[in-house]
Enzyme design. Sequence first.
Site, PDB file in Angstrom:
ATOM      1  N   HIS A 119      -8.740  45.569  68.435  1.00 31.98           N
ATOM      2  CA  HIS A 119      -9.221  45.745  67.061  1.00 31.98           C
ATOM      3  C   HIS A 119     -10.428  46.673  67.112  1.00 31.98           C
ATOM      4  CE1 HIS A 119      -6.854  43.640  64.135  1.00 31.98           C
ATOM      5  NE2 HIS A 119      -6.653  42.658  64.979  1.00 31.98           N
ATOM      6  N   ASP A 124      -9.852  43.117  62.275  1.00 29.55           N
ATOM      7  CA  ASP A 124      -9.979  41.670  62.538  1.00 29.55           C
ATOM      8  C   ASP A 124     -11.061  41.074  61.634  1.00 29.55           C
ATOM      9  OD1 ASP A 124     -11.860  43.221  63.884  1.00 29.55           O
ATOM     10  OD2 ASP A 124     -12.029  41.887  65.607  1.00 29.55           O
ATOM     11  N   TYR A 322      -2.102  60.336  54.351  1.00 28.34           N
ATOM     12  CA  TYR A 322      -2.783  59.577  53.300  1.00 28.34           C
ATOM     13  C   TYR A 322      -3.497  60.507  52.321  1.00 28.34           C
ATOM     14  CZ  TYR A 322      -1.967  55.385  56.109  1.00 28.34           C
ATOM     15  OH  TYR A 322      -1.393  54.359  56.811  1.00 28.34           O
ATOM     16  N   GLU A 398     -21.519  40.137  64.233  1.00 27.63           N
ATOM     17  CA  GLU A 398     -20.844  39.210  63.314  1.00 27.63           C
ATOM     18  C   GLU A 398     -21.708  38.741  62.142  1.00 27.63           C
ATOM     19  OE1 GLU A 398     -19.634  36.526  66.376  1.00 27.63           O
ATOM     20  OE2 GLU A 398     -17.623  37.385  66.522  1.00 27.63           O
TER      21      GLU A 398
END
Length: 421
Positions: A119, A124, A322, A398
């Site tokens: 990831h 994630d 894209y 995190e």
Amino acid sequence: MNAPDTPFALDSAVAQAADKVEPRVVAWRRDIHQNPELGNREVRTAKLVADHLRALGFDSVQEKVAHTGVVGVLKGGLPGPVVALRADMDALPVAEEVDVPFKSTARAKWNGMDCGVMHACGHDAHTAILMGVAEVLAGMRARIPGTVKFLFQPAEETPPVGEEGGAKMMIAEGCLKSPDVAAVFGLHISSIYPTGMIGYRSGPLLASADRFRVFLRGVQTHGAMPWRGIDPIVIGSQVVLGLQTIVSRRMDITKEPSIVTVGVFQGGVRQNIIPDEVKLEGTMRAFDEGQRGEIQEHVKRIVEMIAAAGGAKAQVFIDRGYDITVNHPQLTEWSVPVLQRIAGEGNVAVVDKICGSEDFSCFQQQVPGFFYFLGCTARDKDAATAAPNHSPRFYVDEECLKVGVMTMAGLALDWLDANKG
Ligand SMILES: [Zn+2]
Ligand SMILES: [Zn+2]
């Protein structure tokens, strides 16, 4: 009867719920990080998501949308419109070099090649954040004026060669219909900003990404007798330089930036043989639809004319990728004070355009959409030199996850409240 909730009353409820769910968001993120899955192969991740939404009592949980996507519907207790929140779930063919206890050692086949899986773009974190938002909002559903649709999307980094997938396929399968979505929000974590910082921009934010493939056919001959053939290597070299004049000489750079990059130049097998053919491949990036078209025209013309001048035959293929990620101006203007209230005014800033691309753009073409960045480099580190997204050393602080949960939940609640009619 209680007085109706104000956004501020809901803020404290969201903050409390986000605090509570944070350790689990971290745990989900680590679990997904350690078990990364490539585009259209997010089977385990999708099951984790779907099981979670079902356990929360969602009104509907649809699996296998665009192969491995999950669409969850959470109806609030009060009448109101429908807002969508999107998270992408796929990992990249990158071998992780970060030494964390939940380091990925996964391997998989990507377009026939065996490779590490990581990831490395932070999807994630996006998935774990949206699972956290689902829990926060499910816990206060009686107070929600409207419906929240959760879009867990596969294959944002493009599906494997020969497969369909991603946002476009989810839309084709009706993910924005019944109930019809009126606005969509999404975020992307990024190591180029400090943890907790929110970066936004009205209008074009990310570029379009189109590919060109060029085949130049000359005439093979001995390297010592070039006059007996037509040398596609020399012509190809002229093409590379010619293509570099598109942005520098043909584009109005005061309007928008753009990029033409040649990333593949293949030809020849031996130092004394001039080959028949060379292949070039490259990418074109633009922030304006008109310029995007002009660049494609210039690529075609420059390749064909230079090839003709050298006597070679040229084939040019343009593969549209894209579209430009364009933030809806009114929705952006509306979102900024909400983000400032939740994340702190000093943590919300206008950021530069990014030449990467996103298929969140597909959703934005259907309904007004707002996409923002969330910094994930610890404040005591230098975001300017942190390993970028897609690097095997990409690292997520995190601490950013809770800011992601609170801002996504806050945007959804505030938007429903402001548009409940
Ligand atoms: Zn990416
Ligand atoms: Zn990404």
